[in-house]
Enzyme design. Structure first.
Site, PDB file in Angstrom:
ATOM      1  N   ASP A 104       1.244  -0.944  -0.168  1.00 41.32           N
ATOM      2  CA  ASP A 104       0.199  -0.031   0.200  1.00 41.32           C
ATOM      3  C   ASP A 104       0.717   1.586  -0.471  1.00 41.32           C
ATOM      4  O   ASP A 104       1.861   1.169   0.379  1.00 41.32           O
ATOM      5  CB  ASP A 104      -0.833   0.209   1.516  1.00 41.32           C
TER       6      ASP A 104
ATOM      7  N   HIS B   3      -7.504   3.295   3.352  1.00 39.70           N
ATOM      8  CA  HIS B   3      -7.645   4.371   3.826  1.00 39.70           C
ATOM      9  C   HIS B   3      -9.148   4.510   5.075  1.00 39.70           C
ATOM     10  O   HIS B   3      -9.256   4.720   6.437  1.00 39.70           O
ATOM     11  CB  HIS B   3      -6.844   5.300   3.717  1.00 39.70           C
TER      12      HIS B   3
ATOM     13  N   CYS C 283     -11.624   3.017  -1.092  1.00 42.38           N
ATOM     14  CA  CYS C 283      -9.634   3.152  -0.762  1.00 42.38           C
ATOM     15  C   CYS C 283      -9.339   2.622   0.706  1.00 42.38           C
ATOM     16  O   CYS C 283     -10.398   2.710   1.548  1.00 42.38           O
ATOM     17  CB  CYS C 283      -9.499   5.034  -0.605  1.00 42.38           C
TER      18      CYS C 283
HETATM   19  N1  DGL Z   1      -4.901   3.479   0.204  1.00 40.98           N
HETATM   20  C1  DGL Z   1      -4.857   4.344  -1.346  1.00 40.98           C
HETATM   21  C2  DGL Z   1      -6.088   3.790  -2.010  1.00 40.98           C
HETATM   22  O1  DGL Z   1      -7.029   2.324  -1.382  1.00 40.98           O
HETATM   23  C3  DGL Z   1      -5.233   5.496  -0.972  1.00 40.98           C
HETATM   24  C4  DGL Z   1      -4.213   6.219  -0.131  1.00 40.98           C
HETATM   25  C5  DGL Z   1      -3.430   7.263  -0.862  1.00 40.98           C
HETATM   26  O2  DGL Z   1      -4.280   8.227  -1.643  1.00 40.98           O
HETATM   27  O3  DGL Z   1      -2.521   7.438  -0.747  1.00 40.98           O
HETATM   28  O4  DGL Z   1      -6.372   4.422  -2.929  1.00 40.98           O
END
Ligand code: DGL
Length: 274
Positions: free
Chosen positions: A10, A194, A192
């Site tokens: 990630d 996050h 996403c």
């Molecule tokens: N974790 C990333 C995703 O699933 C996004 C985080 C980032 O912008 O680096 O898209």
């Protein structure tokens, strides 16, 4: 000891929300996690930059003995996966595999919706790539997809601001925006990795009757099925139950945040990428 872990990648912490669920479903395997925290966020970077960073990380996983790497990042899956699979893998090692999170999510997301209206919430990069529009339409042509980029949500998570007035404002803003695009949505996809850390806040601002779906369990079940169907690859993945973490960022910071995402203590190693 035979060490051929499954690689999980990630841009930073987000992939740990995926790894957490994978480990629940497939605890016996060895896992090697890399968060490219030093260069996060990826969400607002160009196609080529995300591709270069992701490819560099994939090569590192291969050097560590991984035969299978999961891009547990929607942005990397949207911007780098196809090029890596089509152009780089044949040259690097045609027996190794790199998988993303967009296709397995798209394969099932339509099953969550009764109204056939789904709202996809993601980074600017993921939304602009239109990957979810394209992939969901392949599996569920009847589903109408509305999208909303929520660029600030990653920073809210990275900066530990889940429960702030700022978080309330930014979460409400994007939920209201997407519902203005389509009022019949009954399913929000957190596209996403996050965003699951903000799920309480997201649910708080989501009207009753709309369900909020995170990807972790979906990806874990899909990987289990994939490994069952690819025996020769499965045999190249070692099973000693180890979990090893690397970050390109600050190790102390990473350890402090990572446990929130992973749900258990994380003691990371530092990786310096050239
Ligand atoms: N974790 C990333 C995703 O699933 C996004 C985080 C980032 O912008 O680096 O898209």
């Amino acid at each position: 000891m035979n060490n051929q872990p499954i690689g999980v990648f990630d841009s930073g912490y987000g992939g740990l929300t995926i790894l957490k669920e994978i480990v629940e479903v497939l605890p016996e395997y060895d896992y090697l996690y890399l968060g490219d925290n030093a260069r996060a966020p990826y969400g607002n970077k160009s196609f080529d930059t995300v591709y270069q960073y992701t490819l560099q990380s994939v090569k590192w996983f291969f050097e560590q003995g991984c035969s299978l790497v999961i891009l547990a990042c929607n942005t990397a899956s949207a911007k780098a996966l196809r090029s890596i699979q089509q152009n780089d893998l044949p040259e690097l090692d045609q027996h190794k595999r790199v998988l993303g999170v967009i296709r397995p999510t798209s394969e099932v997301i339509g099953n969550y919706s009764k109204t056939h209206h789904v709202g996809v919430l993601g980074t600017t990069g993921t939304i602009q790539s239109e990957s979810y529009l394209i992939e969901i339409s392949k599996f569920f042509p009847e589903i109408i997809v509305a999208q909303e980029a929520c660029p600030e949500w990653v920073s809210l998570v990275e900066e530990n601001k889940y429960n702030t007035v700022e978080a309330d404002g930014l979460v409400k803003l994007h939920i209201d925006n997407i519902l203005q695009k389509d009022k019949d949505i009954d399913t929000f996809l957190l596209a996403c990795t996050h965003y699951p850390l903000l799920i309480d806040k997201i649910k708080q601002h989501t009207p009753d009757g709309i369900s909020v779906v995170s990807q972790g369990k979906i990806i874990a079940e899909s990987l289990k099925d994939y490994l069952k169907r690819h025996q020769s690859l499965t045999e190249n993945c070692s099973k000693n139950g180890s979990r090893v973490f690397f970050t390109t960022g600050d190790v102390v910071d990473f350890n402090a945040h990572a446990s929130l995402f992973f749900g258990a203590e994380v003691l990371a190693n530092k990786l310096i990428l050239p």
